[in-house]
Design an enzyme around this catalytic site. Structure first.
Site, mmCIF file in Angstrom:
data_model
loop_
_atom_site.group_PDB
_atom_site.id
_atom_site.type_symbol
_atom_site.label_atom_id
_atom_site.label_comp_id
_atom_site.label_asym_id
_atom_site.label_seq_id
_atom_site.Cartn_x
_atom_site.Cartn_y
_atom_site.Cartn_z
ATOM 1 N N MET A 48 -6.293 3.061 5.385
ATOM 2 C CA MET A 48 -5.518 4.126 4.581
ATOM 3 C C MET A 48 -4.523 3.199 3.762
ATOM 4 O O MET A 48 -3.383 2.844 4.382
ATOM 5 C CB MET A 48 -4.877 5.122 5.437
ATOM 6 C CG MET A 48 -4.151 6.255 4.538
ATOM 7 S SD MET A 48 -3.727 7.783 5.691
ATOM 8 C CE MET A 48 -2.326 6.997 6.605
ATOM 9 N N CYS A 49 -4.236 3.315 2.697
ATOM 10 C CA CYS A 49 -3.324 2.669 1.616
ATOM 11 C C CYS A 49 -2.930 3.773 0.649
ATOM 12 O O CYS A 49 -3.746 4.989 0.459
ATOM 13 C CB CYS A 49 -4.047 1.400 1.085
ATOM 14 S SG CYS A 49 -4.325 0.058 2.277
ATOM 15 N N GLY A 50 -1.974 3.381 -0.032
ATOM 16 C CA GLY A 50 -1.552 4.271 -0.944
ATOM 17 C C GLY A 50 -1.199 3.420 -2.237
ATOM 18 O O GLY A 50 -1.043 2.334 -2.423
#
Length: 299
Positions: free
Chosen positions: A1-3
């Protein structure tokens, strides 16, 4: 999970606020990627000049001394600007190849984050808010910018492993997802002369787009081709000297939202990242479609 966050400015009066707005957008994504962060800023450039953004192997490395050695050897009139652990060396575009070769031969520990007339990439290990503050991203202006907060899953947490990645002049890419065929494609790209420095799958995606464009494709055509050639799930946000693009894989399992007004086009992994933008309450807001290339460009 990255932004991921991205901002493409349409209204020139908003350009001085690019960094401040992008930093605010990125701040809301810290929980999606607390390991490291990076920012690609497309600021003012000068025709005939090129900017090399350089970083050392650690924050304590004397990157200014390295930059001075480079300019003495290659570009005595080169301009050096320091931001935290990085420097930007501005030199004649015709000197770039010699500068890169000199660095490889004499200072191999120095990494080239980006090269181009307008692109500057700043990235570092650490909490994203801290990274943005150290580089004073909020104090930077420009026409468009992209940021990324990383939660590492498939390669080491290092400065070079952080996003954005740049494998071509004024080109950069950030990525949320995972590619399953990056190892074989990395070998293929290296055989084709594309410089891949890390084991990060995102750098492979950036290198793939660079190769396709080197072979005559437009960015849009290269992104469309990636849907057939890249295996895995992904959301890409890419930057060029004049443009800003978005692509999601055919399944589109990674979150994405976009907004557009007369002043800007914005992208984020979550809607809350857009709430700091002016006029967001009346903006056109939508979820980008799977396997669809979106691209905006300045004339």
């Amino acid at each position: 999970m990255c932004g991921i966050a991205g901002l493409f400015i349409k209204d020139k009066t908003l350009e001085p606020q690019l960094g401040a707005l992008l930093a605010k957008m990125t701040s809301t994504l810290c929980s999606r990627g607390p390991d490291s962060a990076g920012f690609a800023i497309y600021s003012a450039g000068e025709k005939g000049k090129s900017k090399l953004t350089l970083s050392g192997p650690s924050e304590s490395y004397d990157i200014m001394a390295a930059a001075r050695k480079l300019t003495v050897a290659i570009a005595p009139d080169g301009l050096i600007t320091k931001r935290y652990s990085h420097v930007v060396v501005t030199l004649d575009a015709g000197d770039v190849a010699r500068a890169e070769a000199w660095l490889a031969a004499n200072l191999p520990e120095v990494s080239i984050m980006s090269e181009g007339e307008r692109l500057e990439i700043y990235k570092e290990v650490g909490y994203p808010d801290d990274v943005a503050k150290e580089f004073d991203i909020a104090g930077m202006g420009g026409t468009h910018g992209i940021s990324h907060t990383r939660m590492a899953t498939e390669s080491a947490v290092t400065t070079n492993g952080a996003h954005p990645f740049s494998t071509g002049r004024d080109q950069c890419l950030v990525h949320n997802g995972s590619l399953s065929n990056h190892a074989s494609l990395r070998r293929e790209l290296r055989r084709d002369g594309i410089k891949i420095k890390t084991e990060n799958d995102t750098e492979v995606a950036a290198g793939y787009l660079t190769r396709q464009m080197n072979n005559g494709q437009t960015l849009g055509e290269a992104l469309k081709a990636s849907l057939d050639d890249l295996d895995g799930f992904f959301t890409f946000v890419v930057g060029t000297e004049t443009g800003f693009g978005v692509l999601r894989d055919p399944i589109a399992c990674k979150p994405a939202v976009m907004a557009e007004t007369d002043q800007y086009v914005a992208f984020a992994s979550e809607y809350k990242s857009l709430t700091c933008l002016p006029g967001i309450k009346t903006a056109r807001v939508w979820e980008p479609k799977p396997a669809t290339v979106y691209f905006w460009e300045h004339n």
